[in-house]
Write a protein that holds these residues in place. Structure first.
Motif, PDB file in Angstrom:
ATOM      1  N   UNK A 244      30.678  54.122  42.848  1.00 27.96           N
ATOM      2  CA  UNK A 244      30.157  54.307  44.204  1.00 27.96           C
ATOM      3  C   UNK A 244      30.153  55.783  44.595  1.00 27.96           C
ATOM      4  N   UNK A 245      31.151  56.512  44.141  1.00 26.99           N
ATOM      5  CA  UNK A 245      31.197  57.941  44.433  1.00 26.99           C
ATOM      6  C   UNK A 245      30.023  58.668  43.782  1.00 26.99           C
ATOM      7  N   UNK A 246      29.703  58.266  42.537  1.00 26.64           N
ATOM      8  CA  UNK A 246      28.562  58.883  41.849  1.00 26.64           C
ATOM      9  C   UNK A 246      27.242  58.544  42.541  1.00 26.64           C
ATOM     10  N   UNK A 247      27.163  57.325  43.132  1.00 25.68           N
ATOM     11  CA  UNK A 247      25.942  56.916  43.846  1.00 25.68           C
ATOM     12  C   UNK A 247      25.836  57.589  45.210  1.00 25.68           C
ATOM     13  N   UNK A 248      26.915  58.157  45.710  1.00 22.43           N
ATOM     14  CA  UNK A 248      26.904  58.800  47.012  1.00 22.43           C
ATOM     15  C   UNK A 248      27.350  57.894  48.137  1.00 22.43           C
ATOM     16  N   UNK A 249      27.770  56.670  47.812  1.00 22.72           N
ATOM     17  CA  UNK A 249      28.243  55.728  48.826  1.00 22.72           C
ATOM     18  C   UNK A 249      29.739  55.947  49.021  1.00 22.72           C
ATOM     19  N   UNK A 250      30.096  57.039  49.713  1.00 23.31           N
ATOM     20  CA  UNK A 250      31.486  57.440  49.806  1.00 23.31           C
ATOM     21  C   UNK A 250      32.317  56.487  50.659  1.00 23.31           C
ATOM     22  N   UNK A 251      31.691  55.901  51.674  1.00 22.96           N
ATOM     23  CA  UNK A 251      32.429  54.970  52.533  1.00 22.96           C
ATOM     24  C   UNK A 251      32.900  53.762  51.737  1.00 22.96           C
TER      25      UNK A 251
END
Length: 737
Positions: A244-251
């Motif tokens: 998710x961090x790599x996808x940019x979905x930090x929340x």
């Protein structure tokens, strides 16, 4: 990952059980012991480590009584798995190897498969040693194929895949991932579904195929929740958060990390409770381990005794024949010897005179060496101390090549003085071996660490291999053993560049309580020509190895050979130019379980306090006064310095000190006489002799004068502070002479 490894152990334990025939004999029968091992495995699966260890210990005792290698191996397997889950990886590997030792004596490939698989887990995930772990996994796979154990093949390949991905080696792990993914449906009921889905998620994350990866992680998390066992669930949350961090979905990544921490904390709290329950069992297992070693030693001894009895009979016949021949020879030579007696008497008188001259020369040489060593050590104490003071007070000089060269030269000269003194003591037969209980493995590791600076300077590494069959504690001369090993290892490091020095310790035989341990030091250095191999053990001899210039006095190997003579041992060498060198020797150590138990129970307590203690220093050398004062004040002691014994006696009449540091070689009144007068005045303050004389030369007189200990200059400041603290806090009454 913990859940998968518990499952793998239990699977192999149950699988092995199905391969072994049950003997119908009275209790404790083989069937009873096998049931105990299954019960221990069940308790392990339920995280009841205390019950699992207790049951496995009973099974191990019964198995040893039956002399059943298979049951012994199976019991050790369970004990090791418990320690692995309790994160005591070194103990786990020790018992796994014990089990493998007994398993190799059997024809049961399933137990060998299980132990090799578990060793692979321990090395890969416990010690982070990928190469060692993979070697055991491959052995496990070979046994699985040999016995057509398809489930075992599948489970081991899950482990290998995880190990490769754990080390970020996705290309190497891809063939194994393809295999377990292809066969997942066949073995979906074996508890690996979460791991397989998570590994696929990790792989596709690496390939940046995020949608595929996410679907696999969702399946993994779902299966972990449904299974009810959360042991592997935190790893799925953690890897999903990375995606998710790599996808940019930090929340969402943060939310999964929160879930990871919650589950992880829950598991760790349970683990702490289980650790508390198993403390008492650990002590029993350690005691039983020593009992097992004693039983195995007794078995070997009985076998050796039978062989010896046969040899003794043959030797008796030979000896009787030799005695008869000797009697005949004595009778025949009687007249000849009678005629030669007068000539021998004259020769003996000449030899006696020569002997007296030789003894006088030897005594003078000994006195000369002792005096020179004292005269050199005294200024060296000042040089080394002043150099350390400069480096501490002027931080800008830390990288100064001149001060570095000065410190190196002083320590090199001190090493040379010590080597010459050591050779002299050996030649004078003034060395008597001590019998102290010590940990061989710890001693070797300490030597390895102390020589790390030499290894780094030549870009070398040091590898250790210590036989698990060697008892934890042995009895022998720890100091002389360390001198031998330090000389050989440092020599190997100096003559090796960009290579490896291997230190191996192997138990080769046991006679009664005597354990014969063979040590070998192998390097990958420049090697030694065959014609030079006998010369290198001579005093002050250095063999030129090609065009490289090496420092040294040529005393190291000579000292090694002479110290080994005291151990009734010899040293052998195998080497060729350009192919390194291997030095091998064997030392016989005593073993006493009672002394070992006392040593383990004797835990040293830290007695240090914030209290400032007063120290009186008596030394006539002004430079030494400065150095000693600096060491004392740096360690938060209050210091008073005087330059004679008369001043010290006067001060001690009016002031109290916690400890006295006494130089021995002082004019008018030396340290021994000063100490006698102090004790005569009823003063019981601890006194430490600081002297440049060799300790063995002055120890007896120092103790008889009333001193408490002797420290040789130059010394490490840590040694002085530790000795001072021990004497200050030690409640001992000193007899007044």
């Amino acid at each position: 990952m913990l859940h998968i490894r518990i499952f793998l152990f239990c699977f192999f334990s149950l699988n092995v059980f199905s391969y072994v025939p049950v003997a119908k004999t009275p209790a404790p029968s083989r069937k009873v012991i096998l049931q105990l091992t299954v019960e221990a495995a069940k308790n392990l699966r339920q995280s009841k480590y205390d019950k699992s260890l207790s049951t496995a210990r009973v099974a191990l005792q019964y198995a040893i009584d039956r002399n059943d290698d298979y049951l012994i191996a199976k019991s050790y397997n369970t004990i090791a798995a418990n320690y692995e889950e309790l994160a005591e990886v070194d103990k786990a590997i020790f018992y796994y190897k014990k089990g493998l030792f007994h398993a190799d004596k059997t024809d049961n490939d399933t137990i060998k498969n299980s132990l090799n698989n578990n060793l692979g887990n321990a090395y890969c995930f416990g010690l982070n040693n990928m190469d060692e772990g993979l070697s055991y996994y491959k052995k496990s796979l070979n046994y699985s194929y040999k016995i057509s154990d398809t489930i075992g093949i599948y489970i081991t390949k899950v482990n290998i895949t995880w190990a490769y991905f754990y080390k970020d080696k996705f290309n190497e792990g891809k063939p194994y991932l393809d295999f377990i993914t292809k066969h997942q449906n066949e073995y979906h009921g074996n508890g690996t579904i979460l791991a397989v889905n998570m590994l696929n998620g990790m792989f596709f994350t690496r390939k940046l195929e995020f949608d595929k990866a996410e679907s696999f992680f969702i399946k993994a998390i779902k299966s972990g929740k449904e299974a009810g066992d959360k042991s592997d669930l935190p790893y799925a949350y953690e890897e999903y958060a990375k995606l998710l961090k790599k996808k940019g979905d930090f929340k969402k990544a943060y939310e999964n990390l929160v879930l990871y921490n919650l589950v992880k904390k829950e598991l760790e709290d349970v683990d702490k409770l289980n650790r508390a329950n198993v403390v008492g069992v650990n002590i029993e297992l350690d005691e039983y381990k020593r009992k097992v070693d004693a039983i195995e030693s007794e078995k070997n001894l009985q076998s050796i005794s039978i062989q010896k009895s046969r040899i003794i009979v043959a030797l008796f016949v030979i000896a009787l024949t030799v005695v008869l021949l000797l009697l005949y020879s004595v009778y025949k030579n009687y007249k000849f010897k009678k005629e030669k007696n007068e000539e021998l008497t004259i020769a003996n008188n000449d030899l006696s005179a020569a002997k007296e001259k030789a003894e006088e020369a030897s005594y003078l040489k000994s006195q000369f060496v002792s005096t020179i060593s004292h005269e050199l050590r005294t200024p060296l104490y000042g040089v080394i101390g002043i150099t350390n003071m400069l480096l501490e007070e002027h931080k800008e000089l830390v990288n100064s090549p001149h001060l570095g060269s000065l410190k190196f030269s002083a320590r090199y000269l001190l090493s040379l003085v010590n080597d010459v003194l050591q050779i002299n003591k050996i030649e004078e037969n003034r060395i008597i071996l001590e019998s102290l209980t010590f940990n061989v493995a710890d001693e070797i590791n300490m030597i390895k660490n102390s020589l790390s600076f030499i290894a780094k300077s030549h870009n070398n590494s040091i590898a250790l291999t210590i036989d698990p069959a060697i008892p934890e504690y042995l009895i022998g001369d720890k100091l002389r053993f360390s001198q031998i090993l330090i000389n050989l290892v440092s020599n190997a490091l100096k003559f090796t560049q960009d290579g490896v020095v291997n230190i191996n310790a192997t138990l080769i035989k046991v006679e009664d309580r005597i354990h014969f341990v063979e040590f070998s030091i192998k390097d990958t250095g420049v090697g030694i020509a065959e014609e030079d191999q006998e010369k290198i053990f001579d005093t002050f001899v250095q063999i030129g190895r090609k065009e490289i210039d090496y420092q040294g006095t040529g005393l190291g190997l000579s000292i090694v050979k002479r110290l080994l003579t005291l151990f009734n041992s010899t040293i052998s060498l195998k080497s060729k130019l350009g192919q390194g060198a291997t030095f091998t020797f064997t030392i016989a150590f005593d073993w006493d379980p009672i002394k070992t138990k006392k040593l383990i129970n004797n835990i040293e307590v830290d007695l240090s306090e914030a209290q400032v203690f007063r120290v009186l220093v008596i030394d006539d050398n002004s430079i030494n006064q400065i150095v000693t004062r600096k060491i004392i004040e740096k360690n938060n002691f209050a210091c008073r310095v005087v330059d004679s014994g008369f001043l010290a006696l006067k001060i001690l009449e009016n002031e109290e000190f916690d400890i006295v540091l006494m130089d021995i070689n002082m004019p008018v009144m030396n340290g021994f006489e000063t100490t006698r007068r102090i004790r005569k005045n009823g003063i019981i303050t601890p006194i430490i002799a600081l002297t440049a004389f060799d300790k063995e030369e002055v120890l007896e007189e120092a103790l008889s004068a009333g001193m408490n200990d002797v420290i040789i200059k130059p010394f490490a400041s840590e040694l002085l502070v530790r000795t001072m603290n021990q004497l200050i806090f030690k409640e001992t009454e000193i007899p007044v002479s």
